[in-house]
Scaffold this active site. Structure first.
Site, mmCIF file in Angstrom:
data_model
loop_
_atom_site.group_PDB
_atom_site.id
_atom_site.type_symbol
_atom_site.label_atom_id
_atom_site.label_comp_id
_atom_site.label_asym_id
_atom_site.label_seq_id
_atom_site.Cartn_x
_atom_site.Cartn_y
_atom_site.Cartn_z
ATOM 1 N N LYS A 116 10.818 -48.350 92.398
ATOM 2 C CA LYS A 116 11.716 -48.055 93.529
ATOM 3 C C LYS A 116 11.054 -47.133 94.539
ATOM 4 O O LYS A 116 11.287 -47.254 95.738
ATOM 5 C CB LYS A 116 13.033 -47.444 93.045
ATOM 6 C CG LYS A 116 13.966 -48.475 92.438
ATOM 7 C CD LYS A 116 15.401 -47.978 92.429
ATOM 8 C CE LYS A 116 16.339 -48.999 91.804
ATOM 9 N NZ LYS A 116 17.677 -48.436 91.549
ATOM 10 N N LYS A 198 13.477 -63.260 88.092
ATOM 11 C CA LYS A 198 14.850 -62.975 87.691
ATOM 12 C C LYS A 198 15.819 -63.273 88.846
ATOM 13 O O LYS A 198 15.476 -63.041 89.999
ATOM 14 C CB LYS A 198 14.916 -61.486 87.329
ATOM 15 C CG LYS A 198 16.167 -61.067 86.619
ATOM 16 C CD LYS A 198 16.064 -59.605 86.226
ATOM 17 C CE LYS A 198 17.456 -59.025 86.098
ATOM 18 N NZ LYS A 198 17.477 -57.589 85.884
ATOM 19 N N LYS A 201 20.385 -60.666 93.655
ATOM 20 C CA LYS A 201 21.203 -60.753 94.870
ATOM 21 C C LYS A 201 20.414 -60.371 96.103
ATOM 22 O O LYS A 201 20.846 -60.615 97.215
ATOM 23 C CB LYS A 201 22.435 -59.866 94.743
ATOM 24 C CG LYS A 201 22.047 -58.420 94.546
ATOM 25 C CD LYS A 201 23.218 -57.509 94.616
ATOM 26 C CE LYS A 201 22.744 -56.076 94.492
ATOM 27 N NZ LYS A 201 22.706 -55.567 93.141
#
Ligand code: TRP
Length: 332
Positions: A116, A198, A201
């Site tokens: 991140k 994977k 969204k």
């Protein structure tokens, strides 16, 4: 007759946007399945959500929407506790204390932090860094036996166990050391457009993922367009990531095994199979979407439910927090 205490389960979900079929099969379906066998506590982890920038109005909407979705899934607030993390201040309070018992080095090794912080280079904030400590607090306050987590959160559960073990070693038996709960069903759901990735969204290609609240037509269209291979036989195989994924999804929603699925589609093309998967998924999600509409339309009822949950959660959390504070040497 004395009842044998059920094992305690705790899990949380971030209100960070549309939940996908991947969240459903990988996590939420199990939350529902666990509520009969276990004593479950489920929270909307809104404090975690602000480790990346959120638009206030959107965040607020997503917190409501996530709570409504949990109820729509069939999680029953009389059986399981549903609450909102930020409404129980003990989470933030314990998080500060535990951050003083967590090493810079161990947080620096967290894979999610590394990923991140590489992705959001303009906002590598201290919250992003101490995220696993807040998650450890979420868990340890409720003394759960089991914590269902996906593969990407396993390392965070590990650090929660480490923090708890060390704390107990210094201060005596304060925390329960929780185990990871690996559900029986719940294949990892992959992208419908690139089945080596994977399902996410944040994928720009909307055909790559299915939202739990997608309409039947959208769901079927997305499955019809799913990327497969050229072998044209519905069976698990190497170099058949697309079909393997569709078999996993079909199996998760119908309860059929891969062998049964292969037998069912013997001699039929991928077109038939893709349509069947789309229809099965749409049928599974339909009642959830319908119930969601009623929960989200009634804010008062929604609020009554989470307020009740917040209160129950706070009662348990405050007991643990007081014990921790006493052990550390605060004056209560
Ligand atoms: N970090 C988890 C996720 O993004 C959500 C979470 C927050 C959580 N606190 C938790 C999961 C406690 C399990 C237990 O998926």
């Amino acid at each position: 007759m004395e009842e044998i205490a059920k094992k305690k389960v705790l899990s949380c979900i971030q209100p960070s946007g549309m939940l996908t079929l991947g969240n459903y099969i990988g996590a939420l379906k199990n939350w529902l399945n666990m509520q009969e066998e276990f004593d479950c506590t489920y929270a909307v982890a809104d404090l975690h959500a602000i480790t990346v920038r959120q638009e206030p109005a959107k965040l607020r909407q997503q917190i409501y929407s996530t709570a409504a979705l949990l109820l729509a899934l069939g999680i029953d607030p009389e059986k399981s506790n549903i609450f909102i993390q930020s409404h129980v201040p003990a989470h933030s309070q314990l998080s500060w204390i535990l951050s003083c018992y967590t090493q810079f080095g161990e947080l620096s090794r967290m894979t999610q932090f590394k990923e991140k912080s590489a992705k959001h280079t303009d906002n590598v904030n201290a919250g992003l860094f101490s995220y696993p400590v807040l998650m450890a607090s979420d868990i340890l306050l409720y003394k759960p036996d089991l914590v269902p987590v996906g593969a990407d959160q396993k390392q965070h559960l590990e650090i929660a166990r480490d923090i708890a073990t060390r704390f107990n070693h210094t201060y005596g038996d304060v925390f329960t050391i929780p185990d990871a709960y690996i559900p029986k069903v719940g294949a990892r759901v992959m992208s419908l457009q690139d089945p080596t990735k994977k399902m996410s969204k944040s994928d720009e290609n909307i055909n790559a993922w299915v939202a739990i609240l997608d309409s039947k037509d959208d769901i079927i269209r997305k499955f019809k367009r799913a990327v497969t291979d050229s072998e044209a036989r519905v069976c698990i195989g190497e170099n058949k990531a697309g079909i393997n994924n569709l078999i996993g999804i079909y199996s998760a929603v119908t309860g059929k095994t891969a062998e049964q699925i292969t037998a069912e589609f013997e001699g039929r093309g991928y077109g038939d199979f893709k349509l069947a998967v789309g229809e099965a998924v749409a049928e599974e999600l339909r009642p959830i979407r319908e119930r969601y509409e009623t929960f989200i339309a009634d804010k008062k009822q929604l609020e009554d439910i989470y307020r009740m949950g917040d209160e129950k959660a706070a009662y348990i959390a405050n007991k643990t927090l007081s014990k921790v504070m006493k052990k550390v040497g605060f004056v209560l």
